[in-house]
Design a protein around this motif. Structure first.
Motif, PDB file in Angstrom:
ATOM      1  N   VAL A  53       0.876  -1.270   0.003  1.00  0.00           N
ATOM      2  CA  VAL A  53      -0.123  -0.093   0.000  1.00  0.00           C
ATOM      3  C   VAL A  53       0.884   1.368   0.007  1.00  0.00           C
ATOM      4  O   VAL A  53       1.937   1.402   0.748  1.00  0.00           O
TER       5      VAL A  53
ATOM      6  N   ALA B 113      -4.186  -1.964   5.461  1.00  0.00           N
ATOM      7  CA  ALA B 113      -3.181  -2.735   5.133  1.00  0.00           C
ATOM      8  C   ALA B 113      -2.771  -3.796   6.284  1.00  0.00           C
ATOM      9  O   ALA B 113      -2.521  -4.856   5.968  1.00  0.00           O
ATOM     10  N   ARG B 114      -2.931  -3.398   7.393  1.00  0.00           N
ATOM     11  CA  ARG B 114      -2.438  -4.208   8.409  1.00  0.00           C
ATOM     12  C   ARG B 114      -3.484  -5.304   8.954  1.00  0.00           C
ATOM     13  O   ARG B 114      -3.300  -6.490   9.474  1.00  0.00           O
TER      14      ARG B 114
ATOM     15  N   THR C 105      -0.452  -7.076   5.432  1.00  0.00           N
ATOM     16  CA  THR C 105       1.142  -6.668   5.107  1.00  0.00           C
ATOM     17  C   THR C 105       1.784  -5.747   5.945  1.00  0.00           C
ATOM     18  O   THR C 105       1.188  -4.806   6.251  1.00  0.00           O
TER      19      THR C 105
ATOM     20  N   ILE D 128       3.405  -1.038   3.859  1.00  0.00           N
ATOM     21  CA  ILE D 128       2.828   0.348   3.629  1.00  0.00           C
ATOM     22  C   ILE D 128       3.675   1.498   4.073  1.00  0.00           C
ATOM     23  O   ILE D 128       4.438   1.418   5.037  1.00  0.00           O
TER      24      ILE D 128
END
Length: 711
Positions: free
Chosen positions: A113, A131-132, A137, A140
């Protein structure tokens, strides 16, 4: 759902720089076909700009026009390879399938991201959460890494806390001497110049440190013109003189700082004559600067990108902070160090989760207590939160490679123009398996995407921003977005649902802000006591502003560090780094230095301002600024086409001959794509702490395009 348009004038804020100038949007009824239904008016009650607006603010409504923006989703046709119109369900399905397929094929870390410093606090917060929590992931980051990350790291080292200005901007006019390092607010944030003029009118003195004679430098009592890449040496040389001349505030140093002896040793190795050889600034001018700064009863140092965008930017800012600490110009009224943040929400954008190493509230992502707090707000297991990811350039540099990100969701950024080594970054973006871009216009980066999602704009949605002072302000919707356009919060809500997360991603900005407050509670950037009604009732609220158990509400914190610094022992810490050269110095093949920056009528990558007719007329394209002596050597006159070549590529643009630039340096603005793209040339060498690329100096050669003669 997006708010309905207001039938009356709406008080809001400019969509551009970090001043976040107050403005009023008046309905235009009836509006011409395709033109915005609002017009910009002055709003004199907002203290930062007191009604003043620059050309960008005056023309901010122009990008709301239908002809200047995206009004429907686009997807890349697999048969023709071209972008075509699509429905929202089709585009969202394609976006979500690509992200999910990449994670399944290559693992969660292969999805990334990339955000933007112009996103509201609500968008920045929810993008980090997306994102988290949804993608899970670590990868970012955002373009604010390219803005003031070096100053942020240096402030955390010195003071234990990073806020662009630890005092209101109005305090600048009340100080005795101001040192501006690598800052040109006359072009980058013109309404701030009223504070510089007020400073001079009150008897204060202004020192500008810049290799170019800018419109800001023309206001100065003293203009120091160091070679690009030597600001660290200059700061150390000035501190040497402060020490040698007995101007150290010994009481302040003893009572409120630590690490002075080591910093003193480093500074004493940078005697004035040595610094003159490194920087090109004369000993006489250095002595004048020290006298102006130390003779004034109070003083400030403000840095900006010119001193920060270097592979040693953190140490450079630390050296300028040292000058404040040694002279007792920190943690006192009308004195201190600050950073002139560039992007509209460069401050808030990193406070609440867009940075690879931070969780909301300025919490470190590898801190177990921070992870536990935020995970509780999000309703997830702390062990499910990923750890730190790659910084902005490193994320882009590895895109499309084994072990790098293979799919990218990009919101509110245009790295094809704005990233260093931009030709390489463009190729890396082309190599992605899947690229989803959310933007208000079809930017150069969006043109590469597999899915383009049209975003609502600043005047079409509610949301908060945090300006350069740490003042949290409220933008209000003045009209509804066009049919076919959705808010970024609505996009994240829809993508999260398609990826299996039905809750936790509301579309209502105030609901997101309330959750942000809970997530930030107890952190350094504590917003838990700030609400939309509180912001609306005042001129904004300064963080930290924790929630209180009993009325009255916490008043916010306009001025930091007056009693103690935010370090564990309450003392400010001196930096101790010596000068080192830029990552790339001139040589026989590349004998000149290139530095880059902005012009008055354009903003950042120019994605919006280049689409505004009045601003395009004022600054229609790139140029190469060079000194008359260099121009004579090349046989160049104004308007001649020049080719500037670095080890990474070449750019071509017309010559602009002026004594405003040093003879050993050329300047290019970075707002344009194509043949004149300045960031084709720039060096991605990174600061080891902040991971800031070295935008401000690289080695180049310059040739007259027609003759091909080397400089």
């Amino acid at each position: 759902m997006a708010p309905a348009p207001s039938p009356t004038p709406t008080d809001t804020h400019c969509p551009y720089c970090s001043l976040q100038c107050g403005m009023r949007l008046r309905p235009v009824v009836p509006a011409a076909p395709g033109e915005p239904a609002v017009a910009v008016e002055e709003r004199p009650d907002f203290p930062v700009n007191q009604g003043a607006l620059c050309g960008k603010g005056d023309n901010a409504a122009a990008v709301l026009s239908a002809h200047a923006r995206l009004t429907a989703p686009l997807i890349r046709d697999r048969r023709t390879g071209r972008l075509r119109g699509a429905t929202w369900p089709e585009a969202l399905d394609r976006a979500a399938r690509g992200l999910a397929a990449t994670a399944e094929r290559h693992g969660r870390d292969a999805v990334g991201v990339f955000g933007g410093g112009g996103l509201t606090n609500e968008k920045a917060y929810l993008l980090g959460k997306f994102a988290r929590v949804v993608l899970r992931t670590p990868n970012i980051d955002y373009n604010g890494r390219f803005c003031m990350s070096s100053a942020a790291a240096a402030q955390r080292r010195a003071f234990g806390l990073d806020r662009g200005l630890p005092f209101p901007l109005e305090d600048v006019a009340r100080t005795g001497c101001l040192v501006l390092v690598g800052a040109n607010p006359a072009d980058t944030m013109p309404p701030a110049v009223r504070h510089l003029r007020a400073l001079r009118e009150a008897g204060g003195r202004l020192i500008v440190v810049d290799p170019r004679r800018t419109r800001t430098a023309e206001l100065a009592d003293l203009h120091l013109r160091p070679r690009p890449g030597t600001d660290l040496a200059l700061a150390l040389g000035l501190l040497h003189l402060v020490i040698a001349d007995g101007r150290v505030d010994e009481t302040f140093v003893a009572d409120r700082t630590s690490g002075y002896e080591r910093a003193r040793t480093v500074a004493m190795a940078h005697w004035p004559e040595r610094v003159e050889r490194i920087t090109g600034v004369s000993v006489e001018h250095m002595r004048q600067a020290v006298a102006l700064f130390c003779d004034a009863p109070t003083g400030m140092v403000l840095t900006a990108r010119g001193g920060e965008q270097h592979s040693k930017g953190v140490d450079t800012v630390g050296a300028w902070i040292n000058l404040c600490l040694a002279t007792g110009r920190a943690g006192r009224p009308r004195s201190g160090y600050g950073c002139l943040t560039g992007q509209g929400n460069g401050q808030g954008g990193r406070e609440h989760g867009q940075k690879a190493d931070q969780l909301p509230g300025y919490r470190a992502i590898d801190d177990p207590a921070a992870r536990a707090h935020v995970a509780a707000v999000w309703g997830v297991d702390p062990d499910d939160l990923p750890g730190p990811g790659r910084s902005a350039y490193e994320l882009l540099d590895t895109a499309g490679t084994p072990g790098g990100v293979r799919a990218l969701l990009l919101m509110g950024s245009n790295p094809v123009v704005s990233a260093p080594h931009a030709g390489h970054v463009t190729e890396r973006l082309r190599a992605l398996d899947h690229l989803v871009v959310c933007d208000v216009v079809l930017s150069e980066t969006a043109e590469l995407a597999d899915v383009v999602l049209p975003s609502a704009q600043w005047a079409e949605e509610d949301g908060t921003m945090t300006n350069l002072e740490g003042r949290v302000i409220l933008r209000r919707a003045a009209l509804a977005p066009p049919p076919g356009v959705r808010t970024d919060l609505a996009v994240l809500h829809a993508l999260a649902a398609r990826l299996g997360t039905d809750k936790g991603f509301p579309e209502d900005a105030e609901e997101v802000f309330d959750e942000l407050g809970r997530a930030s509670a107890g952190g350094q950037a504590d917003y838990s006591g700030i609400t939309y009604p509180r912001i609306a009732a005042a001129d904004g609220v300064f963080w930290p502003c924790p929630a209180t158990d009993d009325p009255p509400d916490h008043p916010g914190t306009p001025r930091l560090f007056l009693d103690r610094f935010a370090t564990p022992d309450g003392r400010a810490r001196f930096a101790d780094a010596g000068h080192r050269p830029a990552a790339e110095e001139p040589d026989a093949d590349y004998p000149l230095r290139l530095t880059t920056g902005r012009v008055l009528a354009q903003y950042q990558s120019g994605a919006q301002t280049r689409r505004t007719a009045a601003l395009h007329r004022a600054a229609p394209g790139p140029f190469v600024e060079l000194h008359p002596r260099l121009a004579a050597r090349l046989g160049v006159t104004d308007g001649d086409q020049l080719t500037v070549t670095s080890r990474r590529g070449r750019a071509t643009a017309p010559a602009r001959v002026t004594t405003a630039i040093r003879p050993d340096t050329v300047f290019m603005p970075f707002h344009w794509p194509g043949a004149g793209r300045a960031n084709t040339l720039t060096n991605p060498a990174l600061d080891p702490v902040s991971r800031m690329p070295e935008f401000k100096v690289c080695a180049v050669r310059v040739e007259k395009a027609a003759a091909g003669k080397r400089s």
